[in-house]
Design a protein around this motif. Structure first.
Motif, mmCIF file in Angstrom:
data_model
loop_
_atom_site.group_PDB
_atom_site.id
_atom_site.type_symbol
_atom_site.label_atom_id
_atom_site.label_comp_id
_atom_site.label_asym_id
_atom_site.label_seq_id
_atom_site.Cartn_x
_atom_site.Cartn_y
_atom_site.Cartn_z
ATOM 1 N N GLN A 140 35.980 2.829 67.878
ATOM 2 C CA GLN A 140 34.763 3.147 66.495
ATOM 3 C C GLN A 140 34.025 2.043 66.074
ATOM 4 O O GLN A 140 34.919 0.948 65.351
ATOM 5 N N GLN A 154 30.176 1.288 60.461
ATOM 6 C CA GLN A 154 29.087 2.100 59.972
ATOM 7 C C GLN A 154 28.668 1.424 58.561
ATOM 8 O O GLN A 154 29.283 1.059 57.829
ATOM 9 N N VAL A 202 25.446 2.147 55.731
ATOM 10 C CA VAL A 202 24.759 3.201 54.888
ATOM 11 C C VAL A 202 23.713 2.545 54.072
ATOM 12 O O VAL A 202 24.322 1.910 52.794
ATOM 13 N N TYR A 225 25.996 -2.936 64.381
ATOM 14 C CA TYR A 225 26.587 -1.808 63.624
ATOM 15 C C TYR A 225 25.713 -0.609 63.697
ATOM 16 O O TYR A 225 24.539 -0.630 64.032
ATOM 17 N N ARG A 226 26.225 0.510 63.381
ATOM 18 C CA ARG A 226 25.529 1.698 63.179
ATOM 19 C C ARG A 226 24.980 1.890 61.946
ATOM 20 O O ARG A 226 25.910 1.908 61.027
ATOM 21 N N VAL A 227 23.710 2.054 61.802
ATOM 22 C CA VAL A 227 23.196 2.016 60.398
ATOM 23 C C VAL A 227 22.424 3.439 60.035
ATOM 24 O O VAL A 227 22.035 3.941 60.912
ATOM 25 N N GLY A 228 22.825 4.020 58.803
ATOM 26 C CA GLY A 228 22.093 5.239 58.415
ATOM 27 C C GLY A 228 21.272 4.842 57.319
ATOM 28 O O GLY A 228 21.391 3.849 56.466
ATOM 29 N N PRO A 238 23.935 7.563 60.615
ATOM 30 C CA PRO A 238 24.209 6.267 61.293
ATOM 31 C C PRO A 238 23.819 6.327 62.749
ATOM 32 O O PRO A 238 24.466 7.351 63.318
ATOM 33 N N ALA A 239 23.416 5.383 63.511
ATOM 34 C CA ALA A 239 23.141 5.414 64.817
ATOM 35 C C ALA A 239 23.055 3.796 65.039
ATOM 36 O O ALA A 239 22.577 3.227 64.085
ATOM 37 N N TRP A 283 27.699 14.348 57.541
ATOM 38 C CA TRP A 283 27.718 13.797 58.877
ATOM 39 C C TRP A 283 29.148 13.940 59.537
ATOM 40 O O TRP A 283 30.118 13.984 59.012
ATOM 41 N N THR A 320 30.915 11.948 61.059
ATOM 42 C CA THR A 320 31.785 10.552 60.640
ATOM 43 C C THR A 320 32.130 10.590 59.393
ATOM 44 O O THR A 320 32.998 9.616 58.988
ATOM 45 N N ALA A 371 32.019 4.397 56.030
ATOM 46 C CA ALA A 371 30.914 3.324 56.309
ATOM 47 C C ALA A 371 30.906 2.375 54.995
ATOM 48 O O ALA A 371 31.744 2.606 54.054
#
Length: 348
Positions: A184, A187, A189, A237-240, A253-254, A287, A289, A293
């Motif tokens: 993983q 993440q 946010v 990173y995956r950002v929301g 987040p994606a 979400w 996940t 994050a």
């Protein structure tokens, strides 16, 4: 001049994305539909700009033969984020000698979305304090146990004996250990509440000035959020994104270029308004996940609601960083380019 402009057609081509304060290039394709004779000394300007405004250069065509088509490039700058509506293109001529002038305004409707200005980070707001809470440490252990098998390598002094792959070691005759890869990605946010400053001016004389200062603070908060988003995505990173505004924004987040454009587009169109309270927005997030994050909260100033949200996230997220221009923490982390201060009473 009338003969020069009466049979002229113009088309406009704009870039897909524009950043506030950064020059961009617009292209005009101008055609002469006359059956005979050229058109001389044609000047091309934008007319009837609406919305966040902008400044466009002036295009010039010295000579346009009959049935000829030319491309003219000009430089434009939009000082503030938002929606810019382009409605007309003005074509004029003062040929010959500049004694007389004629101008026609051609209808050409386009819309330009101006993204917030992007700066750079002075510090890393995503760095997690190694003395983090027990809940965060337990979460990290769970994430570490969720790693997948990557391969084996030769045993080195200091490796954990629990990582030894005993069956492969028996086959090769020497100790080898497992190598694991994290399944993983981290993440991030970004939580934005830019319009939470109350106008404390008691008289109408100072209300417009206070409103202008509030707008400037909100723009700095939104530009800082755009900077954090771009930096996080560049690091992989995956950002929301969660925004409290007239039309609330909740983006899971994606990663990827399309996801970055989606978040910048949402920031560009933020408008002040009560909307939903910030704590309701945060508690309503579902979400897949969860809150695994690192969170950065950006606001004009902090009140009891923001402190409640920070405590709520502190028990669920890996870390929570509060940034605000009110206490100087925002400037300590983010360096922004100069933002044009809005004129009191000017339309946003």
């Amino acid at each position: 001049p009338v003969l020069a402009v009466r049979c002229v057609e113009v088309e406009r081509t704009l870039p897909i994305s524009v950043i506030a304060g950064r020059p961009f290039e617009a292209v005009y394709v101008i055609r002469n539909r006359r059956l005979w004779g050229p058109a001389w000394a044609l000047t091309i300007n934008e007319s009837g700009l609406k919305g966040a405004g902008g400044r466009f250069g002036q295009g010039f065509v010295p000579r346009l033969r009959r049935r000829e088509e030319q491309r003219v490039k000009v430089t434009g700058v939009c000082p503030r984020r938002g929606r810019v509506t382009l409605s007309r293109i003005a074509v004029s001529s003062r040929f010959p000698f500049g004694l007389f002038a004629c101008e026609v305004r051609l209808t050409a409707r386009d819309e330009l979305i101006v993204y917030p200005s992007v700066g750079r980070l002075r510090k890393d707001p995503w760095r997690v304090d190694p003395r983090g809470s027990a809940a965060m440490l337990r979460r990290r252990k769970q994430e570490a146990s969720a790693d997948e098998f990557y391969g084996v390598r030769e045993y080195r002094q200091g490796d954990n004996v629990r990582w030894i792959h005993w069956r492969r070691s028996a086959q090769t005759g020497q100790l080898v250990v497992r190598e694991m890869a994290t399944m993983q990605l981290a993440q991030l946010v970004v939580i934005v509440d830019p319009f939470n400053v109350s106008d404390g001016a008691s008289t109408s004389r100072f209300r417009s000035r206070a409103s202008a200062r509030m707008d400037l603070v909100a723009e700095r908060v939104i530009s800082s959020a755009a900077t954090l988003i771009c930096d996080g995505l560049e690091r992989g990173y995956r950002v929301g994104l969660i925004c409290r505004a007239d039309d609330p924004v909740v983006i899971a987040p994606a990663g990827g270029r399309r996801h970055r454009l989606e978040m910048l587009h949402a920031l560009a169109l933020l408008r002040p308004g009560d909307g939903h309270p910030l704590d309701e927005l945060i508690s309503g997030v579902r979400w897949s996940t969860g809150w695994q994050a690192r969170c950065a909260m950006l606001g004009a100033k902090w009140d009891a609601t923001h402190e409640h949200v920070a405590r709520f996230l502190g028990k669920r997220a890996e870390s929570v960083t509060l940034l605000s221009p009110a206490n100087g923490s925002l400037e300590a982390f983010v360096e922004l380019p100069p933002i044009d201060e809005p004129t009191p009473g000017a339309p946003a």
